[in-house]
Scaffold this motif. Structure first.
Motif, PDB file in Angstrom:
ATOM      1  N   PRO A   1       0.838  -1.209   0.000  1.00 48.92           N
ATOM      2  CA  PRO A   1       0.000   0.000   0.000  1.00 48.92           C
ATOM      3  C   PRO A   1       0.869   1.254   0.000  1.00 48.92           C
ATOM      4  CG  PRO A   1      -0.857  -1.600   1.567  1.00 48.92           C
ATOM      5  CD  PRO A   1       0.458  -2.147   1.096  1.00 48.92           C
ATOM      6  N   SER A   2       0.397   2.295  -0.682  1.00 44.95           N
ATOM      7  CA  SER A   2       1.216   3.498  -0.813  1.00 44.95           C
ATOM      8  C   SER A   2       1.001   4.502   0.310  1.00 44.95           C
ATOM      9  CB  SER A   2       0.932   4.180  -2.156  1.00 44.95           C
ATOM     10  OG  SER A   2      -0.439   4.522  -2.264  1.00 44.95           O
ATOM     11  N   THR A   3      -0.087   4.354   1.075  1.00 50.13           N
ATOM     12  CA  THR A   3      -0.373   5.265   2.178  1.00 50.13           C
ATOM     13  C   THR A   3      -0.900   4.474   3.380  1.00 50.13           C
ATOM     14  OG1 THR A   3      -2.677   5.635   1.540  1.00 50.13           O
ATOM     15  CG2 THR A   3      -1.013   7.085   0.542  1.00 50.13           C
ATOM     16  N   ILE A   4      -0.911   5.128   4.530  1.00 51.27           N
ATOM     17  CA  ILE A   4      -1.486   4.511   5.730  1.00 51.27           C
ATOM     18  C   ILE A   4      -2.962   4.208   5.504  1.00 51.27           C
ATOM     19  CG2 ILE A   4      -2.075   4.890   8.150  1.00 51.27           C
ATOM     20  CD1 ILE A   4       0.838   4.382   7.827  1.00 51.27           C
ATOM     21  N   THR A   5      -3.672   5.111   4.844  1.00 49.06           N
ATOM     22  CA  THR A   5      -5.099   4.882   4.573  1.00 49.06           C
ATOM     23  C   THR A   5      -5.297   3.631   3.736  1.00 49.06           C
ATOM     24  OG1 THR A   5      -5.556   7.255   4.679  1.00 49.06           O
ATOM     25  CG2 THR A   5      -7.179   5.876   3.553  1.00 49.06           C
ATOM     26  N   GLU A   6      -4.468   3.452   2.709  1.00 46.49           N
ATOM     27  CA  GLU A   6      -4.575   2.244   1.878  1.00 46.49           C
ATOM     28  C   GLU A   6      -4.242   1.002   2.697  1.00 46.49           C
ATOM     29  OE1 GLU A   6      -2.434   2.323  -1.761  1.00 46.49           O
ATOM     30  OE2 GLU A   6      -3.355   4.194  -2.453  1.00 46.49           O
ATOM     31  N   LEU A   7      -3.270   1.108   3.599  1.00 44.66           N
ATOM     32  CA  LEU A   7      -2.927  -0.033   4.445  1.00 44.66           C
ATOM     33  C   LEU A   7      -4.112  -0.426   5.325  1.00 44.66           C
ATOM     34  CD1 LEU A   7      -1.010  -2.064   5.803  1.00 44.66           C
ATOM     35  CD2 LEU A   7      -0.243  -0.190   7.297  1.00 44.66           C
ATOM     36  N   ILE A   8      -4.746   0.553   5.942  1.00 46.86           N
ATOM     37  CA  ILE A   8      -5.890   0.254   6.804  1.00 46.86           C
ATOM     38  C   ILE A   8      -7.002  -0.406   6.012  1.00 46.86           C
ATOM     39  CG2 ILE A   8      -7.713   1.312   8.204  1.00 46.86           C
ATOM     40  CD1 ILE A   8      -5.616   3.398   9.086  1.00 46.86           C
ATOM     41  N   ARG A   9      -7.257   0.078   4.817  1.00 43.42           N
ATOM     42  CA  ARG A   9      -8.280  -0.541   3.970  1.00 43.42           C
ATOM     43  C   ARG A   9      -7.921  -1.989   3.644  1.00 43.42           C
ATOM     44  NH1 ARG A   9      -8.697   4.550  -0.176  1.00 43.42           N
ATOM     45  NH2 ARG A   9     -10.110   5.860   1.074  1.00 43.42           N
ATOM     46  N   ALA A  10      -6.651  -2.222   3.323  1.00 38.27           N
ATOM     47  CA  ALA A  10      -6.217  -3.582   3.002  1.00 38.27           C
ATOM     48  C   ALA A  10      -6.364  -4.497   4.205  1.00 38.27           C
ATOM     49  CB  ALA A  10      -4.765  -3.564   2.517  1.00 38.27           C
ATOM     50  N   LEU A  11      -6.065  -3.981   5.399  1.00 37.82           N
ATOM     51  CA  LEU A  11      -6.213  -4.781   6.616  1.00 37.82           C
ATOM     52  C   LEU A  11      -7.679  -5.111   6.880  1.00 37.82           C
ATOM     53  CD1 LEU A  11      -3.678  -2.941   8.970  1.00 37.82           C
ATOM     54  CD2 LEU A  11      -3.355  -5.144   7.835  1.00 37.82           C
ATOM     55  N   LEU A  12      -8.546  -4.135   6.717  1.00 37.02           N
ATOM     56  CA  LEU A  12      -9.977  -4.349   6.962  1.00 37.02           C
ATOM     57  C   LEU A  12     -10.571  -5.355   5.986  1.00 37.02           C
ATOM     58  CD1 LEU A  12     -11.118  -0.684   7.727  1.00 37.02           C
ATOM     59  CD2 LEU A  12     -10.916  -2.578   9.351  1.00 37.02           C
ATOM     60  N   ARG A  13     -10.035  -5.367   4.775  1.00 32.58           N
ATOM     61  CA  ARG A  13     -10.537  -6.280   3.740  1.00 32.58           C
ATOM     62  C   ARG A  13      -9.810  -7.622   3.730  1.00 32.58           C
ATOM     63  NH1 ARG A  13     -10.417  -1.650  -1.006  1.00 32.58           N
ATOM     64  NH2 ARG A  13     -12.195  -0.410  -0.227  1.00 32.58           N
ATOM     65  N   GLY A  14      -8.830  -7.778   4.615  1.00 31.26           N
ATOM     66  CA  GLY A  14      -8.076  -9.018   4.644  1.00 31.26           C
ATOM     67  C   GLY A  14      -7.233  -9.244   3.408  1.00 31.26           C
ATOM     68  N   LYS A  15      -6.785  -8.148   2.779  1.00 30.52           N
ATOM     69  CA  LYS A  15      -6.059  -8.244   1.512  1.00 30.52           C
ATOM     70  C   LYS A  15      -4.541  -8.271   1.688  1.00 30.52           C
ATOM     71  CE  LYS A  15      -9.666  -7.971  -1.270  1.00 30.52           C
ATOM     72  NZ  LYS A  15     -10.030  -9.070  -2.204  1.00 30.52           N
ATOM     73  N   LEU A  16      -4.076  -8.086   2.914  1.00 27.21           N
ATOM     74  CA  LEU A  16      -2.635  -8.046   3.127  1.00 27.21           C
ATOM     75  C   LEU A  16      -2.242  -9.034   4.215  1.00 27.21           C
ATOM     76  CD1 LEU A  16       0.116  -6.717   2.518  1.00 27.21           C
ATOM     77  CD2 LEU A  16      -0.420  -5.017   4.269  1.00 27.21           C
ATOM     78  N   PRO A  17      -1.508 -10.088   3.867  1.00 24.11           N
ATOM     79  CA  PRO A  17      -1.044 -11.051   4.884  1.00 24.11           C
ATOM     80  C   PRO A  17       0.125 -10.462   5.671  1.00 24.11           C
ATOM     81  CG  PRO A  17      -0.228 -11.682   2.719  1.00 24.11           C
ATOM     82  CD  PRO A  17      -1.082 -10.466   2.508  1.00 24.11           C
ATOM     83  N   VAL A  18      -0.192  -9.758   6.741  1.00 25.13           N
ATOM     84  CA  VAL A  18       0.803  -8.966   7.460  1.00 25.13           C
ATOM     85  C   VAL A  18       1.936  -9.832   8.001  1.00 25.13           C
ATOM     86  CG1 VAL A  18       1.200  -7.470   9.452  1.00 25.13           C
ATOM     87  CG2 VAL A  18      -0.850  -7.175   8.050  1.00 25.13           C
ATOM     88  N   TYR A  19       1.602 -10.893   8.702  1.00 24.08           N
ATOM     89  CA  TYR A  19       2.643 -11.717   9.314  1.00 24.08           C
ATOM     90  C   TYR A  19       3.567 -12.291   8.242  1.00 24.08           C
ATOM     91  CZ  TYR A  19       4.990 -15.686  11.397  1.00 24.08           C
ATOM     92  OH  TYR A  19       5.952 -16.584  11.775  1.00 24.08           O
ATOM     93  N   GLU A  20       3.000 -12.808   7.167  1.00 24.71           N
ATOM     94  CA  GLU A  20       3.807 -13.420   6.114  1.00 24.71           C
ATOM     95  C   GLU A  20       4.744 -12.401   5.474  1.00 24.71           C
ATOM     96  OE1 GLU A  20       0.619 -13.851   6.601  1.00 24.71           O
ATOM     97  OE2 GLU A  20       0.454 -16.013   7.010  1.00 24.71           O
ATOM     98  N   GLU A  21       4.248 -11.189   5.265  1.00 26.63           N
ATOM     99  CA  GLU A  21       5.090 -10.148   4.678  1.00 26.63           C
ATOM    100  C   GLU A  21       6.238  -9.771   5.608  1.00 26.63           C
ATOM    101  OE1 GLU A  21       6.920  -7.490   2.395  1.00 26.63           O
ATOM    102  OE2 GLU A  21       5.273  -8.772   1.704  1.00 26.63           O
ATOM    103  N   LEU A  22       5.926  -9.551   6.863  1.00 25.23           N
ATOM    104  CA  LEU A  22       6.979  -9.152   7.797  1.00 25.23           C
ATOM    105  C   LEU A  22       7.943 -10.298   8.079  1.00 25.23           C
ATOM    106  CD1 LEU A  22       5.005  -6.889  10.289  1.00 25.23           C
ATOM    107  CD2 LEU A  22       6.156  -6.285   8.150  1.00 25.23           C
ATOM    108  N   LEU A  23       7.434 -11.512   8.075  1.00 27.51           N
ATOM    109  CA  LEU A  23       8.310 -12.681   8.224  1.00 27.51           C
ATOM    110  C   LEU A  23       9.331 -12.732   7.094  1.00 27.51           C
ATOM    111  CD1 LEU A  23       9.118 -15.439   9.442  1.00 27.51           C
ATOM    112  CD2 LEU A  23       7.274 -16.469   8.072  1.00 27.51           C
ATOM    113  N   ALA A  24       8.884 -12.495   5.867  1.00 32.35           N
ATOM    114  CA  ALA A  24       9.798 -12.510   4.726  1.00 32.35           C
ATOM    115  C   ALA A  24      10.865 -11.424   4.872  1.00 32.35           C
ATOM    116  CB  ALA A  24       9.013 -12.315   3.432  1.00 32.35           C
TER     117      ALA A  24
END
Length: 272
Positions: A82-105
């Motif tokens: 996501p390019s902004t915090i707002t886009e990140l929040i939207r992705a989190l709410l929609r379950g579109k970003l696997p946060v743990y997997e991304e940070l693990l990588a």
């Protein structure tokens, strides 16, 4: 002003690996100034250069600067974050970003490069968001990285922009839940630098040092050199990085630290 007791300071630079210009500024602030630690961006354009510099400067304490906003994914390099915090929040709410997997990588990439990270923080303080903090805490435990940034500025910085100070005050309401999630993981007693990001100069750095509370404080900064890579990079912090670097290597700043009896430390030393 005399020392108020056991006052220790970690001066930590974000964005190691962002560009070669930023890397050069961070190393200079460490070699010739008061900077004691930095955090490395796994998806930074100058990641390999940062790893080389870390090897050449073993006294520079390196942690992970975990990124969920801006740049490419490490877990899936074909995908942009996501390019902004707002886009990140939207992705989190929609379950579109696997946060743990991304940070693990990201942590795995840093570890595989030979870096033994001692601390974790996040680009744009995204670990204030509960799903991100959950993932950060999990990774800290799995990789035995004992320190996580406490992103709550102590006090109000005179001269900081009103909106920055107001946001810093608002962030504090999350402190109880933040501490519960981290549990046994370590945080500094205090934190500073958020309110003056982009406006850090010798004068307000000295003001911060003069009112530094007793205990352990992390001071966040963003030094760099304004070369061609930084000029072309997607960041609002350009000329300000050179001004921060000048402050961090200033003899007057060093004198303020000595006058207060402040002890410069890093996370690695605290772990030993």
């Amino acid at each position: 002003m005399s020392s108020r007791g056991n006052t220790r300071l970690i001066v930590n630079a974000d964005d190691f690996g962002f560009t070669r210009d930023v890397n050069a500024g961070i190393v200079e602030a460490h070699r010739n100034g008061i900077l004691t630690a930095t955090t490395l961006m796994a998806n930074g354009a100058a990641f390999d250069d940062a790893v080389t510099l870390a090897r050449q400067n073993p006294s520079l304490d390196v942690g992970c600067h975990l990124v969920l906003v801006q740049g490419q994914s490490i877990a899936d390099p074909s995908r942009a974050l996501p390019s902004t915090i707002t886009e990140l929040i939207r992705a989190l709410l929609r379950g579109k970003l696997p946060v743990y997997e991304e940070l693990l990588a990201q942590v795995r990439k840093i570890v595989r490069a030979g870096i033994r990270p001692t601390h974790l923080d996040t680009h744009k303080h995204t670990h204030l968001l509960p799903p991100v903090l959950d993932a950060v805490a999990r990774l800290a435990r799995e990789f035995r990285i004992p320190w996580v940034r406490r992103p709550f500025d102590f006090g109000i910085d005179r001269g900081a922009r009103i909106e920055k100070s107001a946001f810093a005050l608002g962030m504090r309401v999350t402190r109880p839940a933040f501490a519960r999630t981290l549990g046994e993981l370590k945080m500094t007693d205090h934190f500073a630098g958020f309110q003056i990001t982009g406006t850090l100069r010798q004068s307000n750095l000295i003001q911060t040092l003069e009112r530094l509370p007793e205990g352990l404080t992390e001071f966040m900064c963003h030094p760099g050199k304004l070369g061609p890579d930084l000029r072309a990079a997607a960041t609002r912090l350009k000329q300000s990085r050179e001004l921060e670097l000048a402050a961090l290597v200033s003899p007057e700043v060093r004198s303020a630290i000595e006058r207060r009896g402040i002890e410069l430390v890093n996370y690695r030393r605290l772990n030993s």
